[in-house]
Design a protein around this motif. Structure first.
Motif, mmCIF file in Angstrom:
data_model
loop_
_atom_site.group_PDB
_atom_site.id
_atom_site.type_symbol
_atom_site.label_atom_id
_atom_site.label_comp_id
_atom_site.label_asym_id
_atom_site.label_seq_id
_atom_site.Cartn_x
_atom_site.Cartn_y
_atom_site.Cartn_z
ATOM 1 N N ARG A 134 29.771 17.209 -5.591
ATOM 2 C CA ARG A 134 30.368 18.262 -6.423
ATOM 3 C C ARG A 134 31.369 19.086 -5.613
ATOM 4 N N GLU A 135 30.914 19.540 -4.420
ATOM 5 C CA GLU A 135 31.769 20.403 -3.587
ATOM 6 C C GLU A 135 33.012 19.654 -3.126
ATOM 7 N N ALA A 136 32.828 18.376 -2.769
ATOM 8 C CA ALA A 136 33.963 17.596 -2.275
ATOM 9 C C ALA A 136 35.054 17.434 -3.328
ATOM 10 N N LEU A 137 34.662 17.396 -4.603
ATOM 11 C CA LEU A 137 35.628 17.180 -5.674
ATOM 12 C C LEU A 137 36.384 18.445 -6.076
ATOM 13 N N ILE A 138 35.896 19.619 -5.642
ATOM 14 C CA ILE A 138 36.598 20.853 -6.021
ATOM 15 C C ILE A 138 37.104 21.661 -4.830
ATOM 16 N N ARG A 139 36.628 21.350 -3.608
ATOM 17 C CA ARG A 139 37.045 22.127 -2.432
ATOM 18 C C ARG A 139 38.214 21.460 -1.711
ATOM 19 N N LYS A 140 39.072 22.316 -1.133
ATOM 20 C CA LYS A 140 40.166 21.773 -0.328
ATOM 21 C C LYS A 140 39.656 21.263 1.015
ATOM 22 N N LEU A 141 38.527 21.782 1.438
ATOM 23 C CA LEU A 141 37.944 21.321 2.690
ATOM 24 C C LEU A 141 36.427 21.397 2.588
ATOM 25 N N LEU A 142 35.763 20.369 3.090
ATOM 26 C CA LEU A 142 34.303 20.368 3.084
ATOM 27 C C LEU A 142 33.797 19.637 4.315
ATOM 28 N N VAL A 143 32.828 20.220 4.966
ATOM 29 C CA VAL A 143 32.184 19.567 6.106
ATOM 30 C C VAL A 143 30.810 19.089 5.655
ATOM 31 N N ILE A 144 30.567 17.797 5.777
ATOM 32 C CA ILE A 144 29.265 17.220 5.464
ATOM 33 C C ILE A 144 28.666 16.745 6.776
ATOM 34 N N THR A 145 27.536 17.281 7.142
ATOM 35 C CA THR A 145 26.948 16.925 8.430
ATOM 36 C C THR A 145 25.476 16.577 8.264
ATOM 37 N N GLY A 146 24.967 15.800 9.187
ATOM 38 C CA GLY A 146 23.561 15.392 9.129
ATOM 39 C C GLY A 146 23.307 14.283 10.131
ATOM 40 N N GLY A 147 22.072 14.089 10.470
ATOM 41 C CA GLY A 147 21.708 13.047 11.426
ATOM 42 C C GLY A 147 21.810 11.660 10.822
ATOM 43 N N PRO A 148 21.543 10.626 11.624
ATOM 44 C CA PRO A 148 21.575 9.247 11.119
ATOM 45 C C PRO A 148 20.572 9.050 9.984
ATOM 46 N N GLY A 149 20.989 8.323 8.967
ATOM 47 C CA GLY A 149 20.088 7.995 7.864
ATOM 48 C C GLY A 149 19.915 9.090 6.829
ATOM 49 N N THR A 150 20.740 10.134 6.892
ATOM 50 C CA THR A 150 20.603 11.230 5.912
ATOM 51 C C THR A 150 21.489 11.033 4.686
ATOM 52 N N GLY A 151 22.250 9.936 4.635
ATOM 53 C CA GLY A 151 23.003 9.625 3.412
ATOM 54 C C GLY A 151 24.469 9.999 3.432
ATOM 55 N N LYS A 152 25.044 10.246 4.586
ATOM 56 C CA LYS A 152 26.464 10.649 4.650
ATOM 57 C C LYS A 152 27.384 9.533 4.160
ATOM 58 N N THR A 153 27.096 8.310 4.589
ATOM 59 C CA THR A 153 27.956 7.182 4.197
ATOM 60 C C THR A 153 27.879 6.938 2.687
ATOM 61 N N THR A 154 26.698 7.083 2.117
ATOM 62 C CA THR A 154 26.530 6.918 0.656
ATOM 63 C C THR A 154 27.343 7.967 -0.084
ATOM 64 N N ILE A 155 27.290 9.206 0.397
ATOM 65 C CA ILE A 155 28.070 10.290 -0.223
ATOM 66 C C ILE A 155 29.560 9.956 -0.166
ATOM 67 N N LEU A 156 30.023 9.523 1.013
ATOM 68 C CA LEU A 156 31.438 9.207 1.182
ATOM 69 C C LEU A 156 31.864 8.081 0.234
ATOM 70 N N ARG A 157 31.021 7.047 0.148
ATOM 71 C CA ARG A 157 31.358 5.915 -0.720
ATOM 72 C C ARG A 157 31.461 6.355 -2.183
ATOM 73 N N CYS A 158 30.554 7.209 -2.627
ATOM 74 C CA CYS A 158 30.574 7.694 -4.024
ATOM 75 C C CYS A 158 31.811 8.551 -4.295
ATOM 76 N N ILE A 159 32.158 9.423 -3.345
ATOM 77 C CA ILE A 159 33.345 10.277 -3.516
ATOM 78 C C ILE A 159 34.594 9.413 -3.661
ATOM 79 N N LEU A 160 34.717 8.401 -2.791
ATOM 80 C CA LEU A 160 35.889 7.522 -2.831
ATOM 81 C C LEU A 160 35.954 6.738 -4.141
ATOM 82 N N GLN A 161 34.803 6.266 -4.611
ATOM 83 C CA GLN A 161 34.774 5.494 -5.861
ATOM 84 C C GLN A 161 35.222 6.369 -7.043
ATOM 85 N N ILE A 162 34.746 7.606 -7.077
ATOM 86 C CA ILE A 162 35.112 8.521 -8.174
ATOM 87 C C ILE A 162 36.608 8.821 -8.142
ATOM 88 N N LEU A 163 37.138 9.122 -6.954
ATOM 89 C CA LEU A 163 38.566 9.430 -6.838
ATOM 90 C C LEU A 163 39.422 8.204 -7.142
#
Length: 420
Positions: A345-374
């Protein structure tokens, strides 16, 4: 571990076949008594000149291409004792104003006392045909410069500094080298590339600086913070830093505490209260942390810049975000966690967003979904990472081209700036 043993070699320098002016790395040939062939010597040998007698410490090595060589760790210059040696020494170009012709004339007039005359009675050189006041002054100036270099090299090597480090030190500090090293050898770790705290500490011990010296403890704290930075710590809790430093330096923790306070006062170290990021509602600081001043400035600068970018307002909400998230879940046959949905949600409305987390927390999944939507909305996207390796991983994870930041923004090494 047993101390390394070295060989010694003494002989007359016949000729220099290669010299690197930057680091004084030399390849030369040495006439050694008892050897039929000239010995090849290699190493950092500033100021050496054909005709000199050298006493070398080092080890014999076998080079794949050039054969047997003597690798020099330290050296001592012994003034040439023969007339031929003196003539070759002076005629080598070492002393401005004296070339082969004048070297021959000087030796003919003064014989074995030639070097002593230049050192102690230089005005007597005027009796040699062709040497006037101007040439005499050039000779005296060049002789003094060479003497200074030799004094520095002898001092440094006499205190356990290798010829390679000695050359770097002289190049950095010049004739002030001895005074600077005696006053604060720990400056070497800060000023000279390749010399770290441990090397500077060995030199300090050799010249008699106490283990508990404030200079040593302060330099040790900086060293520990740098080591921790290499492990990924921008700052470190004061208590842990004190224990780590005291252990490495083998001093009392009180001395480390005092050193940190002096460094803080000198603004080499920044100390700030910190809060537990997982307990943001906790009003009280959880302790005090120490930063290297440079890392604190870097972190604060990045934070200010990110904040300025983030405050640029929201993007037009022309996407039905909840519907888009549901579509992404169905397309990828997965169920997103609430925090993952919030990130999208934040990535689609913010000019800048930092998504952080350790390995296996789902960052790559989030990135893939954002790219697919755009992509579904026909938006133009560019992917980049700080390093080539990270860019490759991003490409593999998303199936799209990713570049390094420098390549994306077309960095120009020639101009030292980005073209975009």
């Amino acid at each position: 571990m047993p101390a390394r043993s070295y060989d010694t070699l003494q002989g007359t320098l016949e000729r220099i076949t290669y010299v690197n002016e930057e680091n004084h790395y030399v390849v030369a040939r040495l006439q050694v008594s008892g050897r039929r062939d000239l010995a090849t010597i290699v190493g950092n040998l500033p100021t050496v000149t054909p005709g000199e007698t050298l006493k070398l410490t080092g080890e014999w090595i076998q080079h794949n291409r050039y054969g047997e060589q003597f690798k020099v760790e330290a050296f001592e210059t012994i003034s040439p004792a023969t007339l031929t040696g003196i003539e070759k020494y002076l005629g080598s170009g070492l002393i401005k104003g004296i070339g082969p012709i004048f070297a021959k004339r000087l030796v003919e007039v003064f014989g074995i006392d030639t070097l002593r005359i230049i050192e102690e009675e230089p005005s007597r050189l005027l009796t040699v045909d062709g040497i006037g006041e101007v040439r005499l002054q050039r000779i005296r100036t060049a002789w003094e410069e060479q003497k200074e270099i030799r004094e520095v090299m002898i001092f440094l090597q006499g205190h356990g500094v290798s010829s390679a480090y000695a050359a770097k030190i002289f190049k950095t500090y010049g004739k002030s080298s001895i005074a600077i090293v005696q006053e604060n050898p720990y400056r070497l770790a800060k000023d000279i590339y390749g010399i770290g705290f441990k090397t500077a500490d060995r030199i300090a011990q050799a010249i008699g600086i106490e283990k508990h010296s404030p200079l040593r403890v302060e330099a040790g704290v900086i060293y520990v913070l740098n080591e921790l930075a290499g492990e990924g710590h921008v700052y470190y809790p004061i208590g842990d830093l004190t224990k780590a430093s005291a252990g490495i330096l083998e001093v009392d923790e009180d001395l480390v505490t005092q050193a940190v306070e002096r460094l803080r006062h000198e603004e080499q170290v920044i100390c700030l209260p910190v809060r537990d990021r997982t307990q943001m509602d906790e009003p009280e600081p959880q302790g005090v942390a120490a930063y290297l001043a440079s890392l604190y400035a870097a972190e604060e600068g990045v934070a200010r810049r990110l904040q300025a970018l983030a405050e640029g307002g929201e993007l037009p909400a022309d996407i039905d975000i909840e519907r888009a998230i549901l579509w992404a879940e169905q397309t990828n046959r997965l169920h997103l966690a609430e925090q993952q949905k919030e990130a999208i949600r934040e990535a689609l409305i913010r000019k800048l967003l930092v998504i952080t987390g350790g390995p296996g927390t789902g960052k790559t999944t989030i990135l893939r979904c954002i790219l697919q939507i755009l992509d579904k909305k026909h938006r133009r996207m560019l992917l980049c990472s700080p390093t080539g390796r990270a860019a490759k991983r991003m490409s593999e994870a998303t199936g799209r081209e990713a570049k390094t930041i420098h390549r994306l923004l077309e960095f120009s090494p020639k101009d030292g700036r980005f073209k975009r």
